[in-house]
Scaffold this motif. Structure first.
Motif, mmCIF file in Angstrom:
data_model
loop_
_atom_site.group_PDB
_atom_site.id
_atom_site.type_symbol
_atom_site.label_atom_id
_atom_site.label_comp_id
_atom_site.label_asym_id
_atom_site.label_seq_id
_atom_site.Cartn_x
_atom_site.Cartn_y
_atom_site.Cartn_z
ATOM 1 N N VAL A 20 -1.644 -1.299 -7.121
ATOM 2 C CA VAL A 20 -0.485 -0.742 -6.422
ATOM 3 C C VAL A 20 -1.002 0.113 -5.266
ATOM 4 C CG1 VAL A 20 1.590 0.666 -6.580
ATOM 5 C CG2 VAL A 20 0.860 -0.703 -8.546
ATOM 6 N N PHE A 21 -0.557 -0.214 -4.060
ATOM 7 C CA PHE A 21 -0.959 0.499 -2.852
ATOM 8 C C PHE A 21 0.148 1.490 -2.481
ATOM 9 C CE2 PHE A 21 -3.283 -3.384 -2.994
ATOM 10 C CZ PHE A 21 -4.466 -3.203 -2.302
ATOM 11 N N ASN A 22 -0.176 2.788 -2.543
ATOM 12 C CA ASN A 22 0.780 3.827 -2.192
ATOM 13 C C ASN A 22 0.371 4.496 -0.882
ATOM 14 O OD1 ASN A 22 2.562 3.666 -4.461
ATOM 15 N ND2 ASN A 22 0.955 4.602 -5.707
ATOM 16 N N LEU A 23 1.331 4.788 -0.046
ATOM 17 C CA LEU A 23 1.075 5.318 1.292
ATOM 18 C C LEU A 23 0.699 6.798 1.258
ATOM 19 C CD1 LEU A 23 4.093 3.447 2.709
ATOM 20 C CD2 LEU A 23 1.883 3.383 3.903
ATOM 21 N N HIS A 24 -0.430 7.120 1.871
ATOM 22 C CA HIS A 24 -0.873 8.502 1.992
ATOM 23 C C HIS A 24 0.166 9.339 2.749
ATOM 24 C CE1 HIS A 24 -3.729 11.826 2.690
ATOM 25 N NE2 HIS A 24 -3.301 11.817 3.932
#
Length: 233
Positions: A158-162
């Protein structure tokens, strides 16, 4: 590269959404992204292979571009792999970083800049991955994860935005959300996650796979080593 396809009706996509909707699942941010229709799910073949990297990368790039156009809160990009389901924690960690390296290498080859708000050195406390000029934090899940919240029936990245974490901080919402997730995760697992740390205290790379690692652990990811460049933190 292949154009992104719509995997929303894939069996694994349905299963992953059900996993997040399950009441004990602790990440309220993921629940919000899903309830608002802002979780993009790609189903890929095998986390141990680069087979689908040329399909994952453009979908991730499109996700980053959409966020820049409409930076609404709580958006996530998830890659659910069909297998294998028997990876131990160290094996999963190794393949997580292999996929991250492959995607980052493609991003570099296409000339996308590293997000200046973060560092590309995985030993830096300001490290995050960067795709399409946007920084991302990865949460890995797989069947043999030690933490229940990371234990899904198939490997997932899962790629979460900084930028969303920073937006929450600016709105004075970050600490409340973080405390809620930690409390729920502790209740779910029966113990506090020993790998938790805030961005800027220690490299977030140590948290991606969910495995408990020692101080001697070194991330296998190779950054761009841009001489003289530092993140704008």
């Amino acid at each position: 590269m292949q154009l992104p396809r719509d995997d929303r009706d894939h069996t694994l996509a349905h299963a992953f959404r059900d996993f997040i909707r399950d009441p004990p699942f602790p990440c309220v941010g993921a629940k919000s992204a899903l309830s608002k229709g802002r979780m993009k799910i790609v189903v890929a073949r095998d986390i141990t292979s680069g087979w689908d990297d040329m399909r994952i990368y453009p979908a991730l790039l499109a996700f980053a571009a959409r966020y820049k156009r409409a930076p609404d809160m709580f958006q996530s990009f998830a890659v659910v792999f069909e297998g294998p389901g028997n990876l131990g924690e160290e094996q999963f960690e190794r393949h997580l970083w292999a996929r991250a390296q492959s995607l980052a290498d493609k991003d570099s080859w296409l000339g996308h800049p590293w997000d200046r708000r973060v560092a590309d050195d995985p030993e830096s406390p300001h490290f995050s991955l960067s795709f399409g000029g946007e920084a991302f934090f990865i949460v890995g899940l797989h069947p043999r994860a030690s933490r229940p919240a990371r234990r899904f029936s198939a490997p997932v990245l899962v790629f979460n935005l900084h930028a969303q974490f920073e937006a929450l901080r600016a709105a004075n919402r970050y600490e409340k959300l973080r405390d809620s997730i930690i409390e729920r995760d502790t209740a779910f697992a029966g113990s506090t996650n020993p790998m938790l740390a805030r961005h800027g205290e220690i490299s977030e790379a140590r948290q991606y796979s969910g495995r408990v690692v020692s101080d001697a652990w070194r991330c296998p990811f190779q950054g761009r080593n841009q001489a003289g460049e530092t993140p704008d933190v």
